[in-house]
Design a protein around this motif. Structure first.
Motif, mmCIF file in Angstrom:
data_model
loop_
_atom_site.group_PDB
_atom_site.id
_atom_site.type_symbol
_atom_site.label_atom_id
_atom_site.label_comp_id
_atom_site.label_asym_id
_atom_site.label_seq_id
_atom_site.Cartn_x
_atom_site.Cartn_y
_atom_site.Cartn_z
ATOM 1 N N HIS A 8 0.812 -1.232 0.000
ATOM 2 C CA HIS A 8 0.000 0.000 0.000
ATOM 3 C C HIS A 8 0.839 1.272 0.000
ATOM 4 C CE1 HIS A 8 -3.871 2.168 1.541
ATOM 5 N NE2 HIS A 8 -3.668 2.310 0.241
ATOM 6 N N MET A 9 1.835 1.312 -0.856
ATOM 7 C CA MET A 9 2.593 2.542 -1.088
ATOM 8 C C MET A 9 2.163 3.082 -2.446
ATOM 9 S SD MET A 9 4.626 2.916 1.542
ATOM 10 C CE MET A 9 5.415 1.965 2.840
ATOM 11 N N GLY A 10 0.994 3.712 -2.462
ATOM 12 C CA GLY A 10 0.448 4.223 -3.714
ATOM 13 C C GLY A 10 -0.684 3.350 -4.230
ATOM 14 N N GLU A 11 -1.430 3.878 -5.205
ATOM 15 C CA GLU A 11 -2.591 3.180 -5.748
ATOM 16 C C GLU A 11 -2.476 2.952 -7.256
ATOM 17 O OE1 GLU A 11 -5.064 2.090 -3.984
ATOM 18 O OE2 GLU A 11 -4.963 3.177 -2.084
ATOM 19 N N ASP A 12 -1.351 3.348 -7.863
ATOM 20 C CA ASP A 12 -1.255 3.255 -9.319
ATOM 21 C C ASP A 12 -1.031 1.813 -9.758
ATOM 22 O OD1 ASP A 12 1.701 2.654 -9.692
ATOM 23 O OD2 ASP A 12 1.820 4.521 -8.544
ATOM 24 N N ALA A 13 -1.013 1.610 -11.059
ATOM 25 C CA ALA A 13 -0.974 0.267 -11.630
ATOM 26 C C ALA A 13 0.293 -0.491 -11.281
ATOM 27 C CB ALA A 13 -1.127 0.352 -13.152
ATOM 28 N N GLN A 14 1.349 0.210 -10.880
ATOM 29 C CA GLN A 14 2.618 -0.447 -10.575
ATOM 30 C C GLN A 14 2.895 -0.553 -9.076
ATOM 31 O OE1 GLN A 14 4.311 -1.796 -13.171
ATOM 32 N NE2 GLN A 14 2.542 -1.055 -14.329
ATOM 33 N N SER A 15 1.935 -0.174 -8.244
ATOM 34 C CA SER A 15 2.198 -0.101 -6.802
ATOM 35 C C SER A 15 2.340 -1.465 -6.139
ATOM 36 C CB SER A 15 1.079 0.677 -6.107
ATOM 37 O OG SER A 15 -0.181 0.043 -6.293
ATOM 38 N N ASP A 16 2.050 -2.541 -6.883
ATOM 39 C CA ASP A 16 2.226 -3.877 -6.315
ATOM 40 C C ASP A 16 3.519 -4.540 -6.770
ATOM 41 O OD1 ASP A 16 1.614 -4.239 -8.976
ATOM 42 O OD2 ASP A 16 0.140 -5.830 -8.651
ATOM 43 N N GLN A 17 4.351 -3.806 -7.501
ATOM 44 C CA GLN A 17 5.563 -4.404 -8.066
ATOM 45 C C GLN A 17 6.601 -4.720 -6.992
ATOM 46 O OE1 GLN A 17 6.217 -5.459 -11.055
ATOM 47 N NE2 GLN A 17 4.330 -4.763 -12.037
ATOM 48 N N PRO A 18 7.442 -5.746 -7.230
ATOM 49 C CA PRO A 18 8.491 -6.103 -6.266
ATOM 50 C C PRO A 18 9.354 -4.908 -5.881
ATOM 51 C CG PRO A 18 8.312 -7.770 -7.973
ATOM 52 C CD PRO A 18 7.431 -6.636 -8.404
ATOM 53 N N GLN A 19 9.681 -4.847 -4.604
ATOM 54 C CA GLN A 19 10.471 -3.744 -4.078
ATOM 55 C C GLN A 19 11.889 -4.189 -3.764
ATOM 56 O OE1 GLN A 19 9.233 -0.491 -3.752
ATOM 57 N NE2 GLN A 19 7.519 -1.379 -4.920
ATOM 58 N N LYS A 20 12.790 -3.234 -3.811
ATOM 59 C CA LYS A 20 14.201 -3.479 -3.543
ATOM 60 C C LYS A 20 14.393 -4.094 -2.154
ATOM 61 C CE LYS A 20 18.608 -0.966 -3.227
ATOM 62 N NZ LYS A 20 19.247 0.370 -3.316
ATOM 63 N N GLY A 21 15.268 -5.075 -2.076
ATOM 64 C CA GLY A 21 15.619 -5.668 -0.792
ATOM 65 C C GLY A 21 14.957 -6.997 -0.510
ATOM 66 N N PHE A 22 13.994 -7.395 -1.352
ATOM 67 C CA PHE A 22 13.304 -8.664 -1.120
ATOM 68 C C PHE A 22 13.613 -9.649 -2.245
ATOM 69 C CE2 PHE A 22 10.765 -5.503 1.149
ATOM 70 C CZ PHE A 22 10.730 -6.077 2.412
#
Length: 244
Positions: A8-22
């Protein structure tokens, strides 16, 4: 390292993309849904079937069981959607508390004594989205709201139990720290309010429980102030790593 659940860091189409560090990633856009969630698994969107709390727990346990190096330190962040409004219990729990009397905190009463010395907006909010007299724009009554909240929590309780059971069964419990916390407190009728957007004690305090058989004595309490910013450096130190 694995992240499973609500980002839930944003609501745009890419806000579910993998994040750095995982190394492993499972999440969804925005608040997601309580049933049949559309998940982003390592960059690929998958339509899942079932109750979201159960689905996320299954995926977290799958990752724990499938770690490639069993002797290496690991970090799993399991971030449930539950218990975010509007609450939807798992079908197996719906109606569990239908006949239970709902407690009403003393400060919920609409009395002069309860509002003496408080800003006018506190009393005015009783009739708003965040107040006990018009919650969710009048969509439900307080007792219904309270029951739905507690019934939705039951699947989360089961999830925590399943994770702890696996750690014990696998032998990981003797060398694993589990931290249970959440992003905000919650007001359940206190001061005539609901939700979390108030600087009252019920809203700003969060649970923080630590479970580590063998190093933390059951039932012990840390009396000094602990904040969420203490979690990251503590976990890094235990894993033998330094903060960047």
């Amino acid at each position: 390292t694995a992240y499973v659940g609500k980002w839930h860091m944003g609501e745009d189409a890419q806000s579910d993309q993998p994040q750095k560090g995982f190394d492993h990633w499972v999440s969804f856009r925005g608040q997601g849904a309580y049933t049949d969630p559309l998940l982003n698994v390592n960059g690929e969107r998958r339509q899942m079937q079932g109750y979201t709390t159960d689905v996320l727990t299954d995926l977290a346990l799958d990752w724990l069981r499938g770690r490639s190096a069993a002797d290496r330190p690991f970090f799993l962040y399991l971030a449930h959607k539950a218990v975010h409004a509007e609450f939807v219990p798992a079908p197996r729990h719906a109606g569990r508390y239908a006949n239970v009397a709902i407690p009403r905190p003393p400060t919920m009463a609409n009395t002069e004594a309860n509002y003496r010395g408080k800003p006018d907006w506190v009393r005015a909010q009783r009739g708003s989205w965040h107040g006990v007299d018009y919650m969710f724009h009048g969509a439900m009554e307080f007792d219904e709201f309270y029951r739905a909240y507690t019934e939705t929590l039951l699947a989360l309780d089961e999830s925590v139990g399943r994770v702890l059971d696996y750690l014990e069964e696998s032998g990981l419990a003797r060398n694993t720290l589990v931290v249970y916390t959440r992003d905000n407190g919650f007001v359940l009728g206190e001061h005539g309010l609901i939700d979390k957007r108030h600087a009252y004690e019920e809203s700003i305090r969060v649970p923080m429980l630590a479970w580590a058989p063998g190093w933390i004595a059951p039932g012990s309490t840390v009396e000094t102030l602990v904040r969420n910013i203490d979690v990251m450096p503590t976990l890094l130190e235990l894993a033998g790593a330094r903060a960047p």
